[in-house]
Design a protein around this motif. Sequence first.
Motif, PDB file in Angstrom:
ATOM      1  N   UNK A 146       0.839  -1.195   0.000  1.00  0.00           N
ATOM      2  CA  UNK A 146       0.000   0.000   0.000  1.00  0.00           C
ATOM      3  C   UNK A 146       0.879   1.253   0.000  1.00  0.00           C
ATOM      4  N   UNK A 147       0.523   2.229  -0.830  1.00  0.00           N
ATOM      5  CA  UNK A 147       1.302   3.465  -0.924  1.00  0.00           C
ATOM      6  C   UNK A 147       0.860   4.467   0.122  1.00  0.00           C
ATOM      7  N   UNK A 148       1.811   5.126   0.752  1.00  0.00           N
ATOM      8  CA  UNK A 148       1.513   6.087   1.794  1.00  0.00           C
ATOM      9  C   UNK A 148       0.862   7.353   1.254  1.00  0.00           C
ATOM     10  N   UNK A 149      -0.091   7.879   2.014  1.00  0.00           N
ATOM     11  CA  UNK A 149      -0.750   9.149   1.715  1.00  0.00           C
ATOM     12  C   UNK A 149      -0.825   9.969   2.990  1.00  0.00           C
ATOM     13  N   UNK A 150      -0.693  11.263   2.866  1.00  0.00           N
ATOM     14  CA  UNK A 150      -1.015  12.180   3.949  1.00  0.00           C
ATOM     15  C   UNK A 150      -2.211  13.010   3.498  1.00  0.00           C
ATOM     16  N   UNK A 151      -2.631  13.946   4.329  1.00  0.00           N
ATOM     17  CA  UNK A 151      -3.767  14.776   3.949  1.00  0.00           C
ATOM     18  C   UNK A 151      -3.471  15.511   2.653  1.00  0.00           C
ATOM     19  N   UNK A 162      -9.660   8.292 -14.856  1.00  0.00           N
ATOM     20  CA  UNK A 162      -9.073   9.176 -13.863  1.00  0.00           C
ATOM     21  C   UNK A 162      -9.663   8.924 -12.480  1.00  0.00           C
ATOM     22  N   UNK A 163      -8.798   8.849 -11.481  1.00  0.00           N
ATOM     23  CA  UNK A 163      -9.230   8.635 -10.101  1.00  0.00           C
ATOM     24  C   UNK A 163      -8.611   9.725  -9.227  1.00  0.00           C
ATOM     25  N   UNK A 164      -9.445  10.404  -8.461  1.00  0.00           N
ATOM     26  CA  UNK A 164      -8.981  11.431  -7.536  1.00  0.00           C
ATOM     27  C   UNK A 164      -9.368  11.049  -6.115  1.00  0.00           C
ATOM     28  N   UNK A 165      -8.400  11.048  -5.219  1.00  0.00           N
ATOM     29  CA  UNK A 165      -8.645  10.768  -3.804  1.00  0.00           C
ATOM     30  C   UNK A 165      -8.472  12.054  -3.011  1.00  0.00           C
ATOM     31  N   UNK A 166      -9.442  12.350  -2.164  1.00  0.00           N
ATOM     32  CA  UNK A 166      -9.353  13.487  -1.252  1.00  0.00           C
ATOM     33  C   UNK A 166      -9.311  12.936   0.167  1.00  0.00           C
ATOM     34  N   UNK A 167      -8.203  13.147   0.836  1.00  0.00           N
ATOM     35  CA  UNK A 167      -7.965  12.572   2.157  1.00  0.00           C
ATOM     36  C   UNK A 167      -7.752  13.685   3.165  1.00  0.00           C
ATOM     37  N   UNK A 168      -8.513  13.639   4.261  1.00  0.00           N
ATOM     38  CA  UNK A 168      -8.369  14.620   5.328  1.00  0.00           C
ATOM     39  C   UNK A 168      -8.159  13.882   6.651  1.00  0.00           C
ATOM     40  N   UNK A 169      -7.199  14.352   7.444  1.00  0.00           N
ATOM     41  CA  UNK A 169      -6.982  13.849   8.806  1.00  0.00           C
ATOM     42  C   UNK A 169      -7.085  15.040   9.728  1.00  0.00           C
ATOM     43  N   UNK A 170      -8.123  15.084  10.567  1.00  0.00           N
ATOM     44  CA  UNK A 170      -8.360  16.241  11.417  1.00  0.00           C
ATOM     45  C   UNK A 170      -8.272  15.862  12.889  1.00  0.00           C
ATOM     46  N   UNK A 171      -8.135  16.866  13.732  1.00  0.00           N
ATOM     47  CA  UNK A 171      -8.072  16.640  15.165  1.00  0.00           C
ATOM     48  C   UNK A 171      -6.650  16.611  15.682  1.00  0.00           C
ATOM     49  N   UNK A 172      -6.505  16.929  16.946  1.00  0.00           N
ATOM     50  CA  UNK A 172      -5.184  16.942  17.586  1.00  0.00           C
ATOM     51  C   UNK A 172      -4.860  15.559  18.140  1.00  0.00           C
ATOM     52  N   UNK A 173      -3.676  15.097  17.845  1.00  0.00           N
ATOM     53  CA  UNK A 173      -3.254  13.787  18.350  1.00  0.00           C
ATOM     54  C   UNK A 173      -2.954  13.875  19.846  1.00  0.00           C
ATOM     55  N   UNK A 216     -16.788   8.074   2.090  1.00  0.00           N
ATOM     56  CA  UNK A 216     -16.958   7.348   3.340  1.00  0.00           C
ATOM     57  C   UNK A 216     -17.658   8.255   4.355  1.00  0.00           C
ATOM     58  N   UNK A 217     -18.676   7.731   5.017  1.00  0.00           N
ATOM     59  CA  UNK A 217     -19.361   8.515   6.043  1.00  0.00           C
ATOM     60  C   UNK A 217     -18.373   8.901   7.139  1.00  0.00           C
ATOM     61  N   UNK A 218     -18.575  10.062   7.779  1.00  0.00           N
ATOM     62  CA  UNK A 218     -17.631  10.504   8.811  1.00  0.00           C
ATOM     63  C   UNK A 218     -17.378   9.424   9.867  1.00  0.00           C
ATOM     64  N   UNK A 219     -16.126   9.160  10.127  1.00  0.00           N
ATOM     65  CA  UNK A 219     -15.723   8.154  11.106  1.00  0.00           C
ATOM     66  C   UNK A 219     -15.345   8.835  12.420  1.00  0.00           C
ATOM     67  N   UNK A 220     -15.483   8.142  13.549  1.00  0.00           N
ATOM     68  CA  UNK A 220     -15.162   8.764  14.837  1.00  0.00           C
ATOM     69  C   UNK A 220     -13.660   8.928  15.018  1.00  0.00           C
ATOM     70  N   UNK A 221     -13.241   9.776  15.945  1.00  0.00           N
ATOM     71  CA  UNK A 221     -11.815   9.870  16.257  1.00  0.00           C
ATOM     72  C   UNK A 221     -11.306   8.535  16.781  1.00  0.00           C
ATOM     73  N   UNK A 222     -10.050   8.243  16.509  1.00  0.00           N
ATOM     74  CA  UNK A 222      -9.443   7.001  16.977  1.00  0.00           C
ATOM     75  C   UNK A 222      -9.334   7.025  18.500  1.00  0.00           C
ATOM     76  N   UNK A 240      -7.498  11.410  16.310  1.00  0.00           N
ATOM     77  CA  UNK A 240      -7.682  11.998  14.978  1.00  0.00           C
ATOM     78  C   UNK A 240      -8.797  11.295  14.200  1.00  0.00           C
ATOM     79  N   UNK A 241      -9.402  12.038  13.275  1.00  0.00           N
ATOM     80  CA  UNK A 241     -10.457  11.519  12.416  1.00  0.00           C
ATOM     81  C   UNK A 241      -9.976  11.429  10.975  1.00  0.00           C
ATOM     82  N   UNK A 242     -10.435  10.399  10.275  1.00  0.00           N
ATOM     83  CA  UNK A 242     -10.092  10.181   8.874  1.00  0.00           C
ATOM     84  C   UNK A 242     -11.318  10.399   8.008  1.00  0.00           C
ATOM     85  N   UNK A 243     -11.150  11.197   6.956  1.00  0.00           N
ATOM     86  CA  UNK A 243     -12.192  11.402   5.958  1.00  0.00           C
ATOM     87  C   UNK A 243     -11.605  11.047   4.597  1.00  0.00           C
TER      88      UNK A 243
END
Length: 463
Positions: free
Chosen positions: A244-249, A369-380, A322-328, A272-275
């Motif tokens: 698997x290839x690494x992604x950040x926000x 064409x495939x576009x991924x939008x990745x967000x990681x929010x919240x303070x660790x 993906x529906x909003x997921x809870x913080x880890x 943190x939350x993943x979107x």
Amino acid sequence: MMRRTAWRWAGGHRSLRRPRCPRAAAVLAVVAGAVLCAAGVLPSGSAVAAGTPGGSAYDFAHGDRDVAGARSTTDAAPLEPGRTYRSSITQGAKLSYRLELDDVTTTAYVPVTLVPPANATVTASDGIRVSLQDADGAPCSYASARIGAGLSPRPVTALGMRETGKTLCQKPGSYYLLVERLDATGSGNAASSGAWDLELAPVVEPRPEKAGATEAPEVWNSASPEALAGEPERRGGGAGFATARGLEQGVWQTGIEPGQTLFYKVPVDWGQQLYATAELGSSSSDGGYVNGALDLAVHNPVRGHVDDVARGYTGSQTTATISPLPPVEYRNRYAVAEDVRGMRFAGFYYLVVHLSAKTADTFGKGPYGLTLRVRVSGSAHPGPGYAGRAAQHKLFEVTRQDRQAAAAGAAGESVGGDPAMKAVAVAGLGTGTALLILLGVWAVVARRRAGAQIRVSAQKPTA
């Protein structure tokens, strides 16, 4: 079952002249091997499967051990947590594997990935069922994964678990993983009725150092954030969990072909939350419809299913969100909902994207064409603190090296602290940069070797 083939430098020819600097040649071979593997040139535990275009390889973990499933628990082969295994299963079969587990101090996870051949005929209900049982036959968990509405052969994963704090399955001793292949009656060709590959990756999670809350959080931010904007960066996906290839926000873009499955990983820390959103671009062909064409799934650090969404395709652009997921949080495991329960520890979360093979029949072979939008929010924040080490080093935390790997787009299950995986991480640098590093290593080692030879010659007594 296909076997991993050995690779030798220079195509395996032994008739080449012996290099004058054998140590330098050895280092060059190792680095070159890492570079070429990272660039996708060399085979690395691959099987012809539904992982990539044209039925090319699903990438099994480097160093997978071959293991045969038994028809009876009496003959079940042992699995060691922290290692990955490769097996296979025939149509309608039920296989057993064995684990030796301690008492209630650890939670055990055994993800099983079923890899159908790319040319298999499948139905929506085809897939895999997994359960874990104790020595008395009491079930610890059940899980299943199915192909789904896209009717396209693809890797699917189900998770067996032995959790602490439950009524059953708390004794130390032998536990049995039962794996059943699900097949619709009357569906299939030669590829469908033959053996399909399996990948098993058992791990254990130590208990926390201190007891904490045993109830799932009732309130968390479930609102969808604004979509990330900006110019997308190019980043291809891996062909398995192991690559698997690494992604950040950010916003990421690549091409995907019908029948292809792409694997990405995103570091998500405690709190943190993943979107995630996958956008499939429009086609030049008009008319028609493919049900469940685009599938986006989230798996947690032990490959357990968290959530997924599938979207049909009419040739116009479509989005799977993906529906909003809870913080880890550690206590998410006490929730009833699977998408909350799955967000139970920090680490790499996997995004798995599949485009149905049937898209080619209606709209052409692509790539699309495939576009991924990745967000990681919240303070660790710090995790619960484990009483022992996980079977896989640093599996349940996010390290500085993990974040660097995600930023660079490195492939592999764990980069931090592992020199071999750091070598593979050069994939994120680009092949040209990696080759320059390779040549630099060769030059340094050759100079050191030459200097050592000069010193030895200088010390020899003259006649």
